[in-house]
Design a protein around this motif. Structure first.
Motif, PDB file in Angstrom:
ATOM      1  N   ASP A 107       0.833  -1.207   0.000  1.00  0.00           N
ATOM      2  CA  ASP A 107       0.000   0.000   0.000  1.00  0.00           C
ATOM      3  C   ASP A 107       0.866   1.256   0.000  1.00  0.00           C
ATOM      4  N   SER A 108       1.946   1.224   0.788  1.00  0.00           N
ATOM      5  CA  SER A 108       2.819   2.398   0.874  1.00  0.00           C
ATOM      6  C   SER A 108       3.506   2.670  -0.460  1.00  0.00           C
ATOM      7  N   GLU A 109       3.872   1.600  -1.163  1.00  0.00           N
ATOM      8  CA  GLU A 109       4.511   1.755  -2.473  1.00  0.00           C
ATOM      9  C   GLU A 109       3.499   2.247  -3.515  1.00  0.00           C
ATOM     10  N   ALA A 110       2.288   1.706  -3.445  1.00  0.00           N
ATOM     11  CA  ALA A 110       1.228   2.135  -4.359  1.00  0.00           C
ATOM     12  C   ALA A 110       0.925   3.619  -4.166  1.00  0.00           C
ATOM     13  N   GLU A 111       1.000   4.081  -2.926  1.00  0.00           N
ATOM     14  CA  GLU A 111       0.749   5.496  -2.635  1.00  0.00           C
ATOM     15  C   GLU A 111       1.844   6.372  -3.244  1.00  0.00           C
ATOM     16  N   LEU A 112       3.100   5.891  -3.182  1.00  0.00           N
ATOM     17  CA  LEU A 112       4.201   6.637  -3.795  1.00  0.00           C
ATOM     18  C   LEU A 112       3.997   6.762  -5.305  1.00  0.00           C
ATOM     19  N   CYS A 113       3.555   5.664  -5.924  1.00  0.00           N
ATOM     20  CA  CYS A 113       3.272   5.696  -7.363  1.00  0.00           C
ATOM     21  C   CYS A 113       2.162   6.694  -7.674  1.00  0.00           C
ATOM     22  N   LYS A 114       1.124   6.677  -6.843  1.00  0.00           N
ATOM     23  CA  LYS A 114      -0.009   7.570  -7.048  1.00  0.00           C
ATOM     24  C   LYS A 114       0.419   9.025  -6.946  1.00  0.00           C
ATOM     25  N   GLU A 115       1.234   9.325  -5.929  1.00  0.00           N
ATOM     26  CA  GLU A 115       1.710  10.697  -5.733  1.00  0.00           C
ATOM     27  C   GLU A 115       2.549  11.175  -6.909  1.00  0.00           C
ATOM     28  N   ALA A 116       3.284  10.238  -7.530  1.00  0.00           N
ATOM     29  CA  ALA A 116       4.151  10.594  -8.658  1.00  0.00           C
ATOM     30  C   ALA A 116       3.414  10.508  -9.994  1.00  0.00           C
ATOM     31  N   GLY A 117       2.131  10.112  -9.951  1.00  0.00           N
ATOM     32  CA  GLY A 117       1.354  10.009 -11.177  1.00  0.00           C
ATOM     33  C   GLY A 117       1.704   8.804 -12.026  1.00  0.00           C
ATOM     34  N   VAL A 118       2.270   7.785 -11.388  1.00  0.00           N
ATOM     35  CA  VAL A 118       2.650   6.560 -12.114  1.00  0.00           C
ATOM     36  C   VAL A 118       1.522   5.544 -11.988  1.00  0.00           C
ATOM     37  N   GLU A 119       0.776   5.349 -13.081  1.00  0.00           N
ATOM     38  CA  GLU A 119      -0.243   4.303 -13.123  1.00  0.00           C
ATOM     39  C   GLU A 119       0.379   3.037 -13.682  1.00  0.00           C
ATOM     40  N   GLY A 260      -0.197 -25.937  -4.633  1.00  0.00           N
ATOM     41  CA  GLY A 260      -0.325 -25.236  -3.362  1.00  0.00           C
ATOM     42  C   GLY A 260      -0.124 -26.082  -2.140  1.00  0.00           C
ATOM     43  N   SER A 261       0.186 -27.375  -2.321  1.00  0.00           N
ATOM     44  CA  SER A 261       0.369 -28.235  -1.146  1.00  0.00           C
ATOM     45  C   SER A 261       1.660 -27.919  -0.388  1.00  0.00           C
ATOM     46  N   TYR A 262       2.618 -27.303  -1.079  1.00  0.00           N
ATOM     47  CA  TYR A 262       3.824 -26.840  -0.390  1.00  0.00           C
ATOM     48  C   TYR A 262       3.490 -25.502   0.269  1.00  0.00           C
ATOM     49  N   ALA A 263       2.835 -25.614   1.405  1.00  0.00           N
ATOM     50  CA  ALA A 263       2.345 -24.431   2.117  1.00  0.00           C
ATOM     51  C   ALA A 263       3.101 -24.275   3.429  1.00  0.00           C
ATOM     52  N   PRO A 264       3.329 -23.043   3.870  1.00  0.00           N
ATOM     53  CA  PRO A 264       2.815 -21.770   3.311  1.00  0.00           C
ATOM     54  C   PRO A 264       3.828 -21.044   2.418  1.00  0.00           C
ATOM     55  N   LEU A 265       4.740 -21.790   1.809  1.00  0.00           N
ATOM     56  CA  LEU A 265       5.835 -21.136   1.103  1.00  0.00           C
ATOM     57  C   LEU A 265       5.715 -21.172  -0.422  1.00  0.00           C
ATOM     58  N   SER A 266       4.496 -21.323  -0.950  1.00  0.00           N
ATOM     59  CA  SER A 266       4.267 -21.169  -2.391  1.00  0.00           C
ATOM     60  C   SER A 266       3.727 -19.764  -2.646  1.00  0.00           C
ATOM     61  N   ARG A 267       4.099 -19.177  -3.782  1.00  0.00           N
ATOM     62  CA  ARG A 267       3.690 -17.790  -4.045  1.00  0.00           C
ATOM     63  C   ARG A 267       3.705 -17.491  -5.540  1.00  0.00           C
ATOM     64  N   PRO A 268       2.916 -16.505  -5.981  1.00  0.00           N
ATOM     65  CA  PRO A 268       2.980 -16.045  -7.371  1.00  0.00           C
ATOM     66  C   PRO A 268       4.088 -15.015  -7.551  1.00  0.00           C
ATOM     67  N   LEU A 269       4.539 -14.858  -8.791  1.00  0.00           N
ATOM     68  CA  LEU A 269       5.535 -13.854  -9.157  1.00  0.00           C
ATOM     69  C   LEU A 269       4.911 -12.887 -10.164  1.00  0.00           C
ATOM     70  N   TYR A 270       5.391 -11.630 -10.171  1.00  0.00           N
ATOM     71  CA  TYR A 270       4.732 -10.581 -10.946  1.00  0.00           C
ATOM     72  C   TYR A 270       5.727  -9.732 -11.748  1.00  0.00           C
ATOM     73  N   VAL A 271       5.193  -9.070 -12.774  1.00  0.00           N
ATOM     74  CA  VAL A 271       5.835  -7.888 -13.350  1.00  0.00           C
ATOM     75  C   VAL A 271       4.799  -6.772 -13.327  1.00  0.00           C
ATOM     76  N   TYR A 272       5.274  -5.550 -13.079  1.00  0.00           N
ATOM     77  CA  TYR A 272       4.425  -4.358 -13.102  1.00  0.00           C
ATOM     78  C   TYR A 272       4.856  -3.494 -14.278  1.00  0.00           C
ATOM     79  N   VAL A 273       3.883  -2.994 -15.026  1.00  0.00           N
ATOM     80  CA  VAL A 273       4.155  -2.218 -16.237  1.00  0.00           C
ATOM     81  C   VAL A 273       3.562  -0.822 -16.096  1.00  0.00           C
ATOM     82  N   SER A 274       4.388   0.185 -16.309  1.00  0.00           N
ATOM     83  CA  SER A 274       3.914   1.566 -16.294  1.00  0.00           C
ATOM     84  C   SER A 274       2.989   1.796 -17.487  1.00  0.00           C
ATOM     85  N   LYS A 275       1.801   2.329 -17.232  1.00  0.00           N
ATOM     86  CA  LYS A 275       0.857   2.581 -18.325  1.00  0.00           C
ATOM     87  C   LYS A 275       1.384   3.647 -19.280  1.00  0.00           C
ATOM     88  N   LYS A 276       2.090   4.628 -18.752  1.00  0.00           N
ATOM     89  CA  LYS A 276       2.660   5.668 -19.608  1.00  0.00           C
ATOM     90  C   LYS A 276       3.725   5.069 -20.521  1.00  0.00           C
TER      91      LYS A 276
END
Length: 318
Positions: A107-119, A260-276
Motif C-alpha cells: 500500500d505504501s509503495e502504491a501510494e508513492l506511485c499515485k503521488e508521482a502520477g505513475v499508473e 499449493g500443497s507446499y504451504a505456506p511457502l508457495s507464491r505467485p511472481l509478478y511484473v508491473y508495467v507503467s501505463k505511460k
C-alpha cells in the motif's frame, strides 16, 4: 489494325496499372496488422526499456529479453536486480518502465506511485516456492516445522545452536544467510513465517541469491531461504529441506508448488508495467511478447507456469 496513337495509349494504361499493383503490394507489406503486435509483423522497433526489481523474477525477464533480441535487435531491455522493494522505489519514481516483483505491491509503495502520477498494470507471470536449504554436507536435518523455522530465523529467537531448535540436533552454532530487506522473498518469508518480526541481526544478508548459495554451500551448519529455481540450479551442492506446515513434511517440487500443497511457502511472481511507458511501441511490443512467451520460458528457467486460462486472464489486462 491498331494505330500508333492507340498503341501508345494502351502502353501507358498498362504501365499505370502495373505501377498501381506494385504500390498496393508494397503498402500491404509495410502496413502492420492492427490486431498483431509489431513483433509479429515486419515493423522494426528501437529504444531502451529499463527494468529493475526482484532477483527471483530476474531469470524469467532476462530469458524473455534474450529471446526478444532475436525479434527486435534494436530494442535494448536492461534488467536490474535491486530487489522487489528497490525496484518499486525506482518504478514509482518513474525511472523504469517495468518492475519485477516476488510479492504484490505494498500500500505504501502504491501510494508513492499515485503521488508521482505513475499508473501501472500488475501481471502475474509464474509460481515459485521459497526453498529452505542447507549444505549437501548437512546430515542431521530431515525436515523442519514452521515453528522451528521461527526459532531459527526470527529476530526474537534466542536459539544460538541447533540443539536449541530440536533436542536431536547437534550443539553446533546456527549460521544464517538471508535475502536483504529490499527483497520480496524476505518480505514473504517475514510475513508468512516470522509474523513480521524480521530476521535475526546476526544473519548474513544479501540481495544476490548467488551469495547465499555460496555461503550455505560452504558450511555444514548454515541455512538460508530463497526461490526454488535457485535451489534447482545449484542442487549439486545444496540440500532442500521439506517443510511441515501442519499437514506433514512437504518437499518443494514443480507439482507441490503448483497445486499449493507446499504451504505456506508457495507464491505467485509478478511484473508491473507503467501505463505511460506502455504507450511506447517498443514497450508495448516487449510486454506482449513477454506474456506470449512466458509459459514456455518460465519452465525453462526453473519456475512453475500459470495455467493457460490464467495467462489469458493476465493478457486481457493489457
Amino acid at each position: 489494325m491498331m494505330g500508333r496513337k492507340s498503341l501508345l495509349i494502351l502502353v501507358v494504361l498498362l504501365v499505370a496499372f502495373m505501377t498501381a499493383c506494385g504500390n498496393n503490394g508494397n503498402n500491404a507489406a509495410e502496413t502492420p496488422n492492427d490486431n498483431a503486435s509489431p513483433a509479429e509483423t515486419a515493423v522494426q522497433l528501437s529504444g531502451n526499456i529499463e527494468i529493475d526489481g526482484s532477483s527471483t523474477v530476474f531469470p524469467i525477464t532476462e530469458a524473455v529479453a534474450e529471446e526478444y533480441k532475436a525479434v527486435q535487435p534494436d530494442v535494448k531491455p536492461t534488467v536490474g536486480v535491486s530487489g522487489t522493494g528497490g525496484g518499486f522505489k525506482r518504478f514509482c519514481a518513474g525511472e523504469t518502465a517495468m518492475s519485477n516483483a516476488s510479492r504484490p505491491i505494498k500500500d505504501s509503495e502504491a501510494e508513492l506511485c499515485k503521488e508521482a502520477g505513475v499508473e501501472y498494470t500488475e501481471l502475474k507471470v509464474a509460481f515459485d516456492g521459497l526453498s529452505v536449504i542447507t549444505s549437501k554436507d548437512n546430515d542431521f536435518i530431515d525436515h523442519l516445522t514452521v515453528e522451528e523455522l521461527t526459532k531459527i530465523f526470527s529476530a526474537e529467537s534466542t536459539a544460538k545452536t541447533w540443539k536449541e531448535v530440536r533436542d536431536t540436533f547437534p550443539a553446533e552454532p546456527i549460521i544464517i544467510f538471508s535475502p536483504g530487506a529490499d527483497s520480496g522473498t524476505f518480505d514473504y518469508f517475514n510475513e508468512e513465517i516470522l509474523d513480521k518480526k524480521g530476521v535475526r541481526k546476526d544473519a548474513t544478508f544479501s540481495e544476490d541469491d548467488n551469495t547465499l548459495v555460496t555461503g550455505v554451500a560452504g558450511s555444514k551448519t548454515a541455512i538460508a531461504f530463497f526461490g526454488f529455481a535457485y535451489y534447482e540450479e545449484n542442487q549439486d551442492k545444496l540440500k532442500v529441506i521439506p517443510i511441515d506446515g501442519g499437514k506433514g513434511a512437504i518437499t518443494p517440487t514443480f507439482d507441490t508448488i503448483k497445486d499449493g500443497s507446499y504451504a505456506p511457502l508457495s507464491r505467485p511472481l509478478y511484473v508491473y508495467v507503467s501505463k505511460k511507458e506502455y504507450e511506447r511501441a517498443e514497450v508495448k511490443d516487449f510486454v506482449k511478447f513477454y506474456m506470449d512467451q512466458a509459459k514456455a520460458l518460465v519452465g525453462e528457467v526453473g519456475y512453475i507456469p500459470l495455467p493457460d486460462d490464467a495467462y489469458a486472464t493476465e493478457q486481457a489486462k493489457l
